[in-house]
Design a protein around this motif. Structure first.
Motif, PDB file in Angstrom:
ATOM      1  N   TYR A   1       0.646  -1.168   0.041  1.00 50.95           N
ATOM      2  CA  TYR A   1      -0.032  -0.133  -0.020  1.00 50.95           C
ATOM      3  C   TYR A   1       0.887   1.255  -0.023  1.00 50.95           C
ATOM      4  O   TYR A   1       1.916   1.239   0.799  1.00 50.95           O
ATOM      5  CB  TYR A   1      -0.998   0.013   1.163  1.00 50.95           C
ATOM      6  CG  TYR A   1      -2.233   0.864   1.042  1.00 50.95           C
ATOM      7  CD1 TYR A   1      -2.270   2.277   1.455  1.00 50.95           C
ATOM      8  CD2 TYR A   1      -3.368   0.213   0.613  1.00 50.95           C
ATOM      9  CE1 TYR A   1      -3.426   2.855   1.212  1.00 50.95           C
ATOM     10  CE2 TYR A   1      -4.375   0.824   0.228  1.00 50.95           C
ATOM     11  CZ  TYR A   1      -4.502   2.321   0.734  1.00 50.95           C
ATOM     12  OH  TYR A   1      -5.673   2.897   0.332  1.00 50.95           O
ATOM     13  N   ARG A   2       0.442   2.198  -0.728  1.00 49.92           N
ATOM     14  CA  ARG A   2       1.081   3.541  -0.794  1.00 49.92           C
ATOM     15  C   ARG A   2       0.269   4.678  -0.357  1.00 49.92           C
ATOM     16  O   ARG A   2      -0.751   4.714  -1.108  1.00 49.92           O
ATOM     17  CB  ARG A   2       1.635   3.785  -2.142  1.00 49.92           C
ATOM     18  CG  ARG A   2       3.102   2.754  -2.569  1.00 49.92           C
ATOM     19  CD  ARG A   2       3.899   3.011  -1.713  1.00 49.92           C
ATOM     20  NE  ARG A   2       5.156   1.947  -1.949  1.00 49.92           N
ATOM     21  CZ  ARG A   2       5.254   0.798  -1.781  1.00 49.92           C
ATOM     22  NH1 ARG A   2       4.428   0.313  -0.531  1.00 49.92           N
ATOM     23  NH2 ARG A   2       6.093  -0.083  -1.959  1.00 49.92           N
ATOM     24  N   ILE A   3       0.525   5.368   0.645  1.00 49.86           N
ATOM     25  CA  ILE A   3      -0.181   6.669   1.029  1.00 49.86           C
ATOM     26  C   ILE A   3      -0.104   7.702   0.210  1.00 49.86           C
ATOM     27  O   ILE A   3       1.121   8.068  -0.211  1.00 49.86           O
ATOM     28  CB  ILE A   3       0.546   6.894   2.487  1.00 49.86           C
ATOM     29  CG1 ILE A   3       0.106   5.900   3.313  1.00 49.86           C
ATOM     30  CG2 ILE A   3      -0.514   8.261   2.956  1.00 49.86           C
ATOM     31  CD1 ILE A   3       0.664   5.892   4.872  1.00 49.86           C
ATOM     32  N   GLY A   4      -0.961   8.220  -0.592  1.00 53.53           N
ATOM     33  CA  GLY A   4      -1.071   9.189  -1.438  1.00 53.53           C
ATOM     34  C   GLY A   4      -0.882  10.704  -0.849  1.00 53.53           C
ATOM     35  O   GLY A   4      -0.865  10.801   0.457  1.00 53.53           O
ATOM     36  N   GLY A   5      -0.920  11.779  -1.485  1.00 53.80           N
ATOM     37  CA  GLY A   5      -0.904  13.171  -1.174  1.00 53.80           C
ATOM     38  C   GLY A   5      -2.135  13.465  -0.188  1.00 53.80           C
ATOM     39  O   GLY A   5      -3.360  12.887  -0.442  1.00 53.80           O
ATOM     40  N   PHE A   6      -1.973  14.354   0.626  1.00 46.66           N
ATOM     41  CA  PHE A   6      -3.227  14.901   1.232  1.00 46.66           C
ATOM     42  C   PHE A   6      -3.783  16.004   0.616  1.00 46.66           C
ATOM     43  O   PHE A   6      -3.310  17.085   0.376  1.00 46.66           O
ATOM     44  CB  PHE A   6      -2.827  15.290   2.697  1.00 46.66           C
ATOM     45  CG  PHE A   6      -3.574  15.709   3.764  1.00 46.66           C
ATOM     46  CD1 PHE A   6      -4.723  14.907   4.216  1.00 46.66           C
ATOM     47  CD2 PHE A   6      -3.772  17.231   4.024  1.00 46.66           C
ATOM     48  CE1 PHE A   6      -5.699  15.504   4.887  1.00 46.66           C
ATOM     49  CE2 PHE A   6      -4.903  17.614   4.850  1.00 46.66           C
ATOM     50  CZ  PHE A   6      -5.640  16.753   5.144  1.00 46.66           C
ATOM     51  N   THR A   7      -5.271  16.003   0.509  1.00 46.54           N
ATOM     52  CA  THR A   7      -6.016  16.959  -0.175  1.00 46.54           C
ATOM     53  C   THR A   7      -6.940  17.269   1.172  1.00 46.54           C
ATOM     54  O   THR A   7      -7.746  16.405   1.186  1.00 46.54           O
ATOM     55  CB  THR A   7      -6.857  16.439  -1.427  1.00 46.54           C
ATOM     56  OG1 THR A   7      -5.752  15.966  -2.470  1.00 46.54           O
ATOM     57  CG2 THR A   7      -7.760  17.589  -1.935  1.00 46.54           C
ATOM     58  N   ALA A   8      -6.977  18.574   1.668  1.00 47.44           N
ATOM     59  CA  ALA A   8      -7.916  18.948   2.599  1.00 47.44           C
ATOM     60  C   ALA A   8      -9.264  18.989   2.330  1.00 47.44           C
ATOM     61  O   ALA A   8      -9.516  19.236   1.266  1.00 47.44           O
ATOM     62  CB  ALA A   8      -7.060  20.198   3.222  1.00 47.44           C
ATOM     63  N   ASP A   9     -10.204  18.789   3.379  1.00 47.53           N
ATOM     64  CA  ASP A   9     -11.458  19.119   3.476  1.00 47.53           C
ATOM     65  C   ASP A   9     -11.927  20.452   3.027  1.00 47.53           C
ATOM     66  O   ASP A   9     -11.223  21.483   3.845  1.00 47.53           O
ATOM     67  CB  ASP A   9     -12.119  18.612   4.636  1.00 47.53           C
ATOM     68  CG  ASP A   9     -13.531  18.560   4.721  1.00 47.53           C
ATOM     69  OD1 ASP A   9     -14.288  19.185   3.772  1.00 47.53           O
ATOM     70  OD2 ASP A   9     -14.147  18.234   5.530  1.00 47.53           O
ATOM     71  N   GLY A  10     -12.677  20.834   2.099  1.00 48.36           N
ATOM     72  CA  GLY A  10     -12.988  22.275   1.986  1.00 48.36           C
ATOM     73  C   GLY A  10     -14.258  22.693   2.312  1.00 48.36           C
ATOM     74  O   GLY A  10     -14.740  23.993   2.314  1.00 48.36           O
ATOM     75  N   SER A  11     -15.097  21.937   3.181  1.00 47.57           N
ATOM     76  CA  SER A  11     -16.394  22.228   3.566  1.00 47.57           C
ATOM     77  C   SER A  11     -16.417  23.275   4.545  1.00 47.57           C
ATOM     78  O   SER A  11     -15.809  23.008   5.968  1.00 47.57           O
ATOM     79  CB  SER A  11     -17.094  20.747   4.307  1.00 47.57           C
ATOM     80  OG  SER A  11     -18.098  21.215   4.900  1.00 47.57           O
ATOM     81  N   LYS A  12     -17.171  24.340   4.524  1.00 48.17           N
ATOM     82  CA  LYS A  12     -17.109  25.333   5.445  1.00 48.17           C
ATOM     83  C   LYS A  12     -17.903  24.884   6.719  1.00 48.17           C
ATOM     84  O   LYS A  12     -17.452  25.332   7.729  1.00 48.17           O
ATOM     85  CB  LYS A  12     -18.038  26.570   4.807  1.00 48.17           C
ATOM     86  CG  LYS A  12     -17.208  27.402   3.885  1.00 48.17           C
ATOM     87  CD  LYS A  12     -17.898  28.493   3.108  1.00 48.17           C
ATOM     88  CE  LYS A  12     -17.127  29.108   2.025  1.00 48.17           C
ATOM     89  NZ  LYS A  12     -16.934  28.168   0.854  1.00 48.17           N
ATOM     90  N   PRO A  13     -19.078  24.211   6.681  1.00 52.09           N
ATOM     91  CA  PRO A  13     -19.622  23.698   8.088  1.00 52.09           C
ATOM     92  C   PRO A  13     -18.592  22.740   8.744  1.00 52.09           C
ATOM     93  O   PRO A  13     -18.615  22.867  10.009  1.00 52.09           O
ATOM     94  CB  PRO A  13     -20.755  22.747   7.521  1.00 52.09           C
ATOM     95  CG  PRO A  13     -21.338  23.482   6.192  1.00 52.09           C
ATOM     96  CD  PRO A  13     -20.150  23.660   5.487  1.00 52.09           C
ATOM     97  N   ASN A  14     -17.857  21.962   8.059  1.00 50.61           N
ATOM     98  CA  ASN A  14     -16.789  21.298   8.654  1.00 50.61           C
ATOM     99  C   ASN A  14     -15.899  22.160   9.435  1.00 50.61           C
ATOM    100  O   ASN A  14     -15.426  21.883  10.343  1.00 50.61           O
ATOM    101  CB  ASN A  14     -16.333  20.232   7.722  1.00 50.61           C
ATOM    102  CG  ASN A  14     -17.081  18.869   7.377  1.00 50.61           C
ATOM    103  OD1 ASN A  14     -18.197  18.958   8.094  1.00 50.61           O
ATOM    104  ND2 ASN A  14     -16.865  18.119   6.413  1.00 50.61           N
ATOM    105  N   ARG A  15     -15.185  23.229   8.584  1.00 56.38           N
ATOM    106  CA  ARG A  15     -14.548  24.046   9.227  1.00 56.38           C
ATOM    107  C   ARG A  15     -14.816  24.768  10.437  1.00 56.38           C
ATOM    108  O   ARG A  15     -14.072  25.188  11.275  1.00 56.38           O
ATOM    109  CB  ARG A  15     -13.923  24.948   8.017  1.00 56.38           C
ATOM    110  CG  ARG A  15     -13.034  26.113   8.511  1.00 56.38           C
ATOM    111  CD  ARG A  15     -12.420  27.009   7.430  1.00 56.38           C
ATOM    112  NE  ARG A  15     -11.310  27.815   7.985  1.00 56.38           N
ATOM    113  CZ  ARG A  15     -10.931  28.854   7.410  1.00 56.38           C
ATOM    114  NH1 ARG A  15     -11.079  29.134   6.263  1.00 56.38           N
ATOM    115  NH2 ARG A  15      -9.974  29.763   7.659  1.00 56.38           N
ATOM    116  N   SER A  16     -16.146  24.730  10.598  1.00 59.65           N
ATOM    117  CA  SER A  16     -16.850  25.501  11.764  1.00 59.65           C
ATOM    118  C   SER A  16     -16.910  24.325  13.017  1.00 59.65           C
ATOM    119  O   SER A  16     -17.630  24.777  13.837  1.00 59.65           O
ATOM    120  CB  SER A  16     -17.991  26.209  11.590  1.00 59.65           C
ATOM    121  OG  SER A  16     -19.061  24.974  11.173  1.00 59.65           O
ATOM    122  N   SER A  17     -16.480  23.241  12.854  1.00 55.62           N
ATOM    123  CA  SER A  17     -16.879  22.086  13.821  1.00 55.62           C
ATOM    124  C   SER A  17     -16.159  22.617  15.067  1.00 55.62           C
ATOM    125  O   SER A  17     -15.065  23.093  14.979  1.00 55.62           O
ATOM    126  CB  SER A  17     -16.434  20.920  13.368  1.00 55.62           C
ATOM    127  OG  SER A  17     -17.084  20.217  12.241  1.00 55.62           O
TER     128      SER A  17
END
Length: 353
Positions: free
Chosen positions: A207-223
């Motif tokens: 298994y190879r861990i790929g690059g990280f793409t961050a969540d862009g959801s505004k409601p999630n950012r407000s968690s």
């Protein structure tokens, strides 16, 4: 004798966590989220059981009921619970950032409020009472990582790691109707099933861990993500928060890199909400994943692989023993972690710190 435990309740693809702690023989409770609407009866069953076993004078008191953000898989069960609030349930405070905590005072009016806000006011419940209010009158202030720690009755210390103030401002831009919060943004296509997320699973060595793409959801950012400390044990409840925001909150509130004893992994094990920087900061070996996996097939394989790349044989705790999470019972031997599942017939997984 002290006790500190987290019960992750089975509310399908959502979150609902009952935190309990004992001080001087008195058991106290903190409820974080209620899951989506349909499984809310499970939450009530668990609270009824705890009420019978641990209630005091015929009542069950929640020192705080936290609603981390407005996604349906976190809030609907809380609305159901409050709409038919049992007479034996007592709530000391509700922590929730509503419309009124996002907008300038001159944009607010007495009739404004969404469904949960109206319920809180109708029931006459304290609301963000632990946090300073810079406005005249009304409920308590906004909850964000800059506020001071709160110590609840019995000695549970709570530090807010997320949201940050830019996250609240970003949500304010899309929450334009005071009567209705912005819709649940759901999960983007790239977060549903990665190209390798198919059973049977490959060996971890392949298994190879790929690059990280961050969540862009505004409601999630407000968690609302919380760091709980009790009896020298630390629990990080990450809700659906962004890794970068939680990490900045840790730098603010826990600058000396003390270990975390349990991480409730953000966003049900999405690969877009936990990164290597966060894991390097917390030095944690026990990880809780809250989801049935039925809707979005979380946790992602990338996320599990990331946890293993930072740890040697950690505990990964699932609150469901069947369905997508249950497949990890038959993981290849190269995936070296201790998979923990609920006991048969339990409606939650029980974690003692």
């Amino acid at each position: 004798m002290s006790m500190f435990r987290v019960r992750s309740i089975q509310v399908d693809h959502g979150d609902s966590l009952l935190v309990s702690y004992t001080s001087d023989g008195h058991v106290r409770h903190l409820l974080v989220d209620g899951g989506p609407e349909n499984p809310s009866k499970t939450l009530l069953k668990v609270l009824e059981k705890v009420h019978k076993e641990e209630g005091v004078n015929g009542r069950l008191r929640l020192e705080v009921l936290v609603v981390t953000h407005y996604d349906l898989d976190h809030i609907e069960g809380v609305i159901d619970l409050l709409q038919q609030k049992p007479s034996w349930l007592e709530i000391g405070d509700i922590w929730f950032n509503g419309y009124e905590h996002l907008q300038p005072a001159d944009k607010l009016g007495p009739a404004q409020g969404d469904k949960l806000s109206k319920l809180i006011r109708t029931l006459g419940l304290p609301w963000n009472a632990c946090f300073p209010n810079v406005r005249a009158g009304g409920e308590g202030g906004a909850i964000h990582q800059g506020v001071l720690p709160v110590t609840l009755p019995g000695g549970l210390e709570v530090r807010v790691l997320s949201p940050d103030e830019p996250g609240l401002k970003a949500l304010a831009k899309v929450w334009t109707n005071p009567q209705s919060p912005p819709p649940d943004e759901g999960v983007g296509h790239r977060d549903r099933l990665g190209p390798n997320d198919r059973w049977p699973l490959k060996d971890y060595l392949d298994y190879r861990i790929g690059g990280f793409t961050a969540d862009g959801s505004k409601p999630n950012r407000s968690s609302i993500a919380l760091l709980l400390t009790f009896d020298s044990k630390r629990v990080l409840l990450a809700a659906d928060a962004l890794a970068s925001v939680v990490t900045s909150g840790l730098k603010m509130h826990l600058p000396d890199l003390r270990p975390i004893d349990l991480l409730k992994v953000s966003h049900h094990g999405s690969k877009r909400n936990t990164d290597r920087d966060l894991l390097n900061r917390i030095n944690c070996r026990r990880f809780l994943i809250s989801t049935s996996g039925a809707k979005h097939q979380h946790p992602d394989f990338d996320l599990i692989a990331l946890l293993l790349s930072r740890n040697n044989g950690p505990d990964i705790i699932f609150n469901y023993g069947e369905g997508w999470p249950g497949k990890w019972k038959n993981k290849p031997s190269s995936w070296k972690f201790n998979a923990v599942f609920p006991r048969p017939n339990d409606l939650f997984v029980d974690i003692e710190l």
